[in-house]
Write a protein that holds these residues in place. Structure first.
Motif, PDB file in Angstrom:
ATOM      1  N   GLY A 156     -21.395 -33.766  -1.976  1.00  0.00           N
ATOM      2  CA  GLY A 156     -21.878 -34.968  -2.120  1.00  0.00           C
ATOM      3  C   GLY A 156     -20.586 -35.842  -1.044  1.00  0.00           C
ATOM      4  N   VAL A 157     -20.168 -35.492  -0.470  1.00  0.00           N
ATOM      5  CA  VAL A 157     -18.812 -36.662   0.253  1.00  0.00           C
ATOM      6  C   VAL A 157     -19.574 -37.165   1.719  1.00  0.00           C
ATOM      7  CG1 VAL A 157     -17.396 -36.540   2.107  1.00  0.00           C
ATOM      8  CG2 VAL A 157     -17.037 -35.128   0.804  1.00  0.00           C
ATOM      9  N   LEU A 158     -20.751 -36.285   2.073  1.00  0.00           N
ATOM     10  CA  LEU A 158     -22.071 -37.214   2.739  1.00  0.00           C
ATOM     11  C   LEU A 158     -22.975 -36.510   2.424  1.00  0.00           C
ATOM     12  CD1 LEU A 158     -20.178 -36.165   6.550  1.00  0.00           C
ATOM     13  CD2 LEU A 158     -19.756 -38.439   5.352  1.00  0.00           C
ATOM     14  N   THR A 159     -24.046 -37.476   3.136  1.00  0.00           N
ATOM     15  CA  THR A 159     -25.701 -37.800   2.686  1.00  0.00           C
ATOM     16  C   THR A 159     -25.935 -36.798   3.399  1.00  0.00           C
ATOM     17  OG1 THR A 159     -27.347 -38.809   1.654  1.00  0.00           O
ATOM     18  CG2 THR A 159     -26.184 -39.500   3.695  1.00  0.00           C
ATOM     19  N   LYS A 160     -27.157 -36.259   2.511  1.00  0.00           N
ATOM     20  CA  LYS A 160     -28.274 -35.723   2.999  1.00  0.00           C
ATOM     21  C   LYS A 160     -28.752 -36.804   4.118  1.00  0.00           C
ATOM     22  CE  LYS A 160     -28.712 -32.116  -0.386  1.00  0.00           C
ATOM     23  NZ  LYS A 160     -29.508 -31.439  -1.004  1.00  0.00           N
ATOM     24  N   TYR A 161     -29.614 -36.009   5.286  1.00  0.00           N
ATOM     25  CA  TYR A 161     -30.180 -36.321   6.025  1.00  0.00           C
ATOM     26  C   TYR A 161     -31.278 -35.418   7.114  1.00  0.00           C
ATOM     27  CZ  TYR A 161     -27.381 -33.915  10.137  1.00  0.00           C
ATOM     28  OH  TYR A 161     -27.641 -33.548  10.927  1.00  0.00           O
ATOM     29  N   MET A 162     -32.436 -36.952   7.348  1.00  0.00           N
ATOM     30  CA  MET A 162     -33.580 -36.480   7.944  1.00  0.00           C
ATOM     31  C   MET A 162     -33.803 -36.951   9.831  1.00  0.00           C
ATOM     32  SD  MET A 162     -35.376 -35.386   5.976  1.00  0.00           S
ATOM     33  CE  MET A 162     -36.529 -34.680   6.417  1.00  0.00           C
ATOM     34  N   TYR A 163     -33.718 -35.803  10.309  1.00  0.00           N
ATOM     35  CA  TYR A 163     -33.635 -35.746  11.858  1.00  0.00           C
ATOM     36  C   TYR A 163     -34.360 -36.006  12.410  1.00  0.00           C
ATOM     37  CZ  TYR A 163     -31.712 -34.948  16.822  1.00  0.00           C
ATOM     38  OH  TYR A 163     -31.259 -34.665  17.811  1.00  0.00           O
ATOM     39  N   TYR A 164     -34.896 -37.245  13.273  1.00  0.00           N
ATOM     40  CA  TYR A 164     -36.635 -37.250  14.251  1.00  0.00           C
ATOM     41  C   TYR A 164     -35.643 -37.880  15.823  1.00  0.00           C
ATOM     42  CZ  TYR A 164     -37.636 -37.870   9.026  1.00  0.00           C
ATOM     43  OH  TYR A 164     -38.121 -38.745   7.916  1.00  0.00           O
ATOM     44  N   PRO A 165     -36.781 -36.101  16.353  1.00  0.00           N
ATOM     45  CA  PRO A 165     -36.346 -36.428  18.156  1.00  0.00           C
ATOM     46  C   PRO A 165     -37.405 -37.463  17.736  1.00  0.00           C
ATOM     47  CG  PRO A 165     -36.436 -34.571  16.872  1.00  0.00           C
ATOM     48  CD  PRO A 165     -36.684 -34.710  15.934  1.00  0.00           C
ATOM     49  N   HIS A 166     -37.474 -38.144  19.294  1.00  0.00           N
ATOM     50  CA  HIS A 166     -38.609 -38.897  19.813  1.00  0.00           C
ATOM     51  C   HIS A 166     -38.531 -38.650  21.446  1.00  0.00           C
ATOM     52  CE1 HIS A 166     -39.763 -41.964  16.577  1.00  0.00           C
ATOM     53  NE2 HIS A 166     -38.242 -41.213  16.250  1.00  0.00           N
ATOM     54  N   GLN A 167     -40.190 -38.625  21.793  1.00  0.00           N
ATOM     55  CA  GLN A 167     -39.884 -37.873  23.169  1.00  0.00           C
ATOM     56  C   GLN A 167     -40.696 -38.953  23.871  1.00  0.00           C
ATOM     57  OE1 GLN A 167     -43.447 -35.240  24.881  1.00  0.00           O
ATOM     58  NE2 GLN A 167     -41.882 -33.439  24.789  1.00  0.00           N
ATOM     59  N   ILE A 168     -39.909 -39.681  25.364  1.00  0.00           N
ATOM     60  CA  ILE A 168     -40.179 -40.116  26.621  1.00  0.00           C
ATOM     61  C   ILE A 168     -40.590 -39.295  27.920  1.00  0.00           C
ATOM     62  CG2 ILE A 168     -38.825 -41.939  25.558  1.00  0.00           C
ATOM     63  CD1 ILE A 168     -36.589 -41.691  27.518  1.00  0.00           C
ATOM     64  N   ARG A 169     -40.725 -40.085  29.056  1.00  0.00           N
ATOM     65  CA  ARG A 169     -40.816 -39.828  30.231  1.00  0.00           C
ATOM     66  C   ARG A 169     -39.683 -40.502  31.103  1.00  0.00           C
ATOM     67  NH1 ARG A 169     -44.819 -35.950  30.914  1.00  0.00           N
ATOM     68  NH2 ARG A 169     -46.805 -35.497  29.379  1.00  0.00           N
ATOM     69  N   LEU A 170     -39.776 -39.787  32.206  1.00  0.00           N
ATOM     70  CA  LEU A 170     -38.347 -39.989  32.985  1.00  0.00           C
ATOM     71  C   LEU A 170     -39.780 -41.438  33.496  1.00  0.00           C
ATOM     72  CD1 LEU A 170     -36.831 -37.413  34.432  1.00  0.00           C
ATOM     73  CD2 LEU A 170     -35.843 -39.025  32.683  1.00  0.00           C
ATOM     74  N   SER A 171     -39.506 -42.851  34.365  1.00  0.00           N
ATOM     75  CA  SER A 171     -40.079 -43.342  35.414  1.00  0.00           C
ATOM     76  C   SER A 171     -40.493 -42.530  36.615  1.00  0.00           C
ATOM     77  CB  SER A 171     -39.188 -44.501  36.149  1.00  0.00           C
ATOM     78  OG  SER A 171     -38.544 -44.076  36.366  1.00  0.00           O
ATOM     79  N   GLU A 172     -40.839 -42.899  37.826  1.00  0.00           N
ATOM     80  CA  GLU A 172     -41.240 -41.866  38.287  1.00  0.00           C
ATOM     81  C   GLU A 172     -40.934 -42.053  39.456  1.00  0.00           C
ATOM     82  OE1 GLU A 172     -44.488 -41.824  42.403  1.00  0.00           O
ATOM     83  OE2 GLU A 172     -44.983 -43.735  40.484  1.00  0.00           O
ATOM     84  N   SER A 173     -39.329 -43.190  39.618  1.00  0.00           N
ATOM     85  CA  SER A 173     -38.346 -43.032  40.646  1.00  0.00           C
ATOM     86  C   SER A 173     -37.329 -41.979  39.665  1.00  0.00           C
ATOM     87  CB  SER A 173     -37.675 -44.223  40.292  1.00  0.00           C
ATOM     88  OG  SER A 173     -37.510 -45.091  39.968  1.00  0.00           O
ATOM     89  N   GLU A 174     -37.228 -41.848  38.194  1.00  0.00           N
ATOM     90  CA  GLU A 174     -35.904 -40.919  38.131  1.00  0.00           C
ATOM     91  C   GLU A 174     -36.382 -39.857  38.375  1.00  0.00           C
ATOM     92  OE1 GLU A 174     -34.746 -43.855  33.974  1.00  0.00           O
ATOM     93  OE2 GLU A 174     -36.882 -42.719  34.360  1.00  0.00           O
ATOM     94  N   GLN A 175     -37.647 -39.587  37.715  1.00  0.00           N
ATOM     95  CA  GLN A 175     -39.017 -38.163  38.592  1.00  0.00           C
ATOM     96  C   GLN A 175     -37.844 -37.394  39.563  1.00  0.00           C
ATOM     97  OE1 GLN A 175     -39.418 -36.128  35.308  1.00  0.00           O
ATOM     98  NE2 GLN A 175     -39.086 -34.878  36.616  1.00  0.00           N
ATOM     99  N   LYS A 176     -38.206 -38.613  41.121  1.00  0.00           N
ATOM    100  CA  LYS A 176     -38.040 -37.849  42.239  1.00  0.00           C
ATOM    101  C   LYS A 176     -36.818 -37.757  42.069  1.00  0.00           C
ATOM    102  CE  LYS A 176     -38.722 -39.913  46.924  1.00  0.00           C
ATOM    103  NZ  LYS A 176     -38.771 -40.949  47.254  1.00  0.00           N
ATOM    104  N   ILE A 177     -35.794 -38.456  41.726  1.00  0.00           N
ATOM    105  CA  ILE A 177     -34.339 -38.326  42.030  1.00  0.00           C
ATOM    106  C   ILE A 177     -33.677 -37.149  41.010  1.00  0.00           C
ATOM    107  CG2 ILE A 177     -31.703 -39.497  41.421  1.00  0.00           C
ATOM    108  CD1 ILE A 177     -32.936 -41.520  41.458  1.00  0.00           C
TER     109      ILE A 177
END
Length: 628
Positions: A455-476
């Motif tokens: 009980g020193v720290l609270t329980k938590y929920m972890y929610y990942p979110h997905q993104i895509r690289l931009s065209e230039s980022e993907q190229k590099i």
């Protein structure tokens, strides 16, 4: 004695009064009935006043307790919507889960078994309350304030309402009550009416006669667990053992003022283990578990031995934070504190530091320094070394850096290192230097899981979110990946083991470049806004962790442009960082930050974290998780 033999105050608070000695224990010792609304079920172990419990039982005392199970939000919604069959199962499952957790917890096992014995003996009768959203404010306040009524054999009764910190899974003799209002029925008609109202209200609750609250018998299956453990325990011996635990905590406590803090069980265990190991070791305790207070307990013990503590911290924020903690916790001592670093240069006067650190001082003295200052040849050369010095290093992983490592040449007696993550990521040499100087980890470490379970720290929920690289980022990314593939192919010896190639300088550099693309991906900025728009509610406290100041500025500007109360917090910011944290505590909002919140800085409780960038360094996760 009867209850009316005592001259109780109309109110008590822990800052000025010993609530246990002055109110709670005398009431328990001299009563035969104790009725209590205790909030969550897990808090029922706090209402048993351990030193007075035996006398209460020998008096033929009986307790009636109304409590609530801890139910997750989805199950609470189901209960409120009237799914009765499911609701009964959810309540039963929640209570069984709480009971098993308490009985299996290293620190709560003994008091929980005492509770089991008293339930099996019929001393304690439990009922369960489910509070519905439409319940009146008075009913909700009753549960929030933890109302209690003591009665003696002569008809005297005294009621109280008090705030209680139920997240502290320790064994405080007064239930960790912070403040209470007290109203006896023998003083005047007004207080008598308050007692009568509290008794009537409790009885109506007990008999399930309050609208919008369901009060039912304690589930049979949950009671059977108690009966099983009660048959294996001697409650009187367990009470004696718990009392010994409490006495140890009081003995070690740094805060000797009335109503002062006492160390939690995991802190007492650590202090005793540290002492058994010659007063040397590393405290590996999760962020939020009270490392500073544990160290202050050791520091007070050191001062009582006429030693000179030298406390080392990595930043000016922690320098100020430690100064405040020392001054407040050890305020009963005639204490002198010498601050070194962050513009405090008094120590540089000829002979000054040598005088402060000499053996056999008649007054209590503490030296508080940044690691940068303490690493200087001038500081180290001016110290009067010896067994009388006590070295304390906060965020001790920082002291293993090549420059700070010079501090480890100081000869001293006791030593204590504090860190949620004492091992330096990717630096075995620095890690070994820390362990060679301070000693091994003080067993057992107190992990994130331990902190959540206790009980020193609270329980938590972890929610990942997905993104895509931009065209230039993907190229590099693709170009770097191709270079890596070719380089690895030319350097590997066989297919069985290629791990060694990742130590190659060229390969490490390419991996860092590629990781940077992920950390600073442009879509993360718009994602941050989308998450805030979907989930943020006024009054909440969010922290958004960014990779660098460029990303921070992009996120901050976007949030402000969209009308959100967002502001920055980092080492290079304009304005007062302490005032920023105070604003965050009072008003909430969205704090956009980078690494400077990771280590040690006490921040107001945050409700959410949005991590846009992090490394593989476990310290980042552990430190950031501890902020929530």
């Amino acid at each position: 004695m009867a209850l009316n033999d005592f001259d109780f105050r109309p109110d008590y608070n822990k800052a000025d009064h010993d609530i246990a000695a002055e109110f709670y224990l005398p009431c328990m010792e001299n009563s035969i009935i104790y009725d209590r609304v205790s909030g969550y079920f897990g808090s029922t172990i706090y209402i048993i006043a351990w030193p007075a419990l035996k006398k209460f039982v020998y008096n033929g005392g009986k307790m009636r307790i109304i409590c609530s199970p801890y139910i997750i939000e989805e199950d609470q919604i189901a209960l409120n919507e009237g799914y009765a069959a499911r609701g009964v199962k959810d309540v039963e499952a929640a209570l069984i889960d709480e009971i098993n957790n308490m009985l299996n917890d290293a620190y709560l096992s003994k008091p929980s078994r005492i509770l089991a014995c008293l339930v099996a003996m019929g001393v304690i009768d439990l009922k369960v309350a489910i509070i519905k959203p439409e319940a009146t404010p008075e009913v909700k306040r009753l549960f929030h304030d933890k109302v209690g009524i003591f009665k003696d054999s002569l008809g005297n009764a005294v009621g109280f309402r008090g705030s209680m910190n139920e997240t502290f899974k320790g064994l405080s003799a007064d239930g960790n009550i912070e403040s209470i209002d007290v109203f006896p029925n023998w003083i005047d008609s007004r207080d008598k009416q308050r007692v009568d109202n509290a008794i009537r209200y409790f009885n109506d609750l007990w008999n399930n006669n309050i609208l919008h609250i369901d009060v039912c018998e304690f589930p049979k299956t949950a009671k059977e667990i108690f009966e099983k453990h009660a048959s294996q325990a001697n409650w009187e011996e367990l009470v004696d053992e718990v009392t010994v635990q409490l006495d140890k905590a009081k003995m070690w406590s740094a805060d000797k003022k009335k109503g002062g803090r006492i160390p939690r069980p995991h802190q007492v265990s650590a202090l005793e283990a540290w002492e058994q190991r010659g007063r040397r070791g590393i405290l590996e305790h999760a962020t939020g578990s009270g490392k500073t207070f544990t160290a202050l307990c050791a520091i007070r013990n050191s001062l009582e031995k006429n030693e000179v503590p030298i406390i080392l911290v990595p930043s000016k924020e922690l320098l100020n934070q430690w100064f405040i903690e020392i001054r407040e916790t050890l305020s009963d001592l005639n204490l002198q504190i010498l601050i070194c670093g962050d513009g405090h240069n008094r120590w540089k006067k000829s002979g000054y530091l040598a005088s402060w650190t000499r053996k056999g001082l008649s007054r209590h003295r503490i030296i508080l320094s940044t690691m940068d200052t303490a690493s200087s040849d001038q500081f180290i050369g001016a110290i009067t070394s010896g067994e009388h010095l006590f070295i304390v290093a906060d965020e001790a992983h920082r002291i293993g850096s090549p420059y700070h490592r010079k501090i480890l040449s100081i000869k001293s007696g006791p030593r204590l290192a504090l860190s949620a993550t004492p091992r330096r990521y990717g630096d075995p040499e620095g890690t070994q230097a820390i362990f060679d100087y301070f000693g091994d980890i003080i067993p057992p470490p107190f992990t994130l899981k331990d902190a959540i379970d206790s009980g020193v720290l609270t329980k938590y929920m972890y929610y990942p979110h997905q993104i895509r690289l931009s065209e230039s980022e993907q190229k590099i990314w693709d170009e770097l990946s191709e270079k890596l593939s070719k380089l690895i192919a030319t350097k590997k010896r066989d297919d069985s083991d290629i791990s060694f190639v990742f130590e190659d300088g060229q390969i490490k550099n390419l991996l860092i470049q590629r990781a940077k693309i992920l950390k600073t991906a442009i879509e993360k900025v718009s994602l941050a806004l989308n998450v805030i728009q979907e989930h943020y509610l006024k009054g909440q406290r969010w922290i958004i962790y960014c990779d660098n100041q460029g990303q921070l500025k992009q996120v901050l500007n976007l949030l402000v442009e969209n009308g959100y109360d967002a502001y920055e917090y980092h080492s290079a910011m304009n304005g007062d960082r302490n005032e920023t944290l105070r604003y965050f505590e009072i008003n909430g909002g969205i704090l956009v930050s980078i690494k400077c919140l990771d280590e040690g800085v006490d921040i107001p409780a945050a409700t959410h974290a949005l991590i846009l960038a992090s490394s593989k360094n476990p310290r980042e996760f552990i430190q950031r998780r501890g902020r929530m």
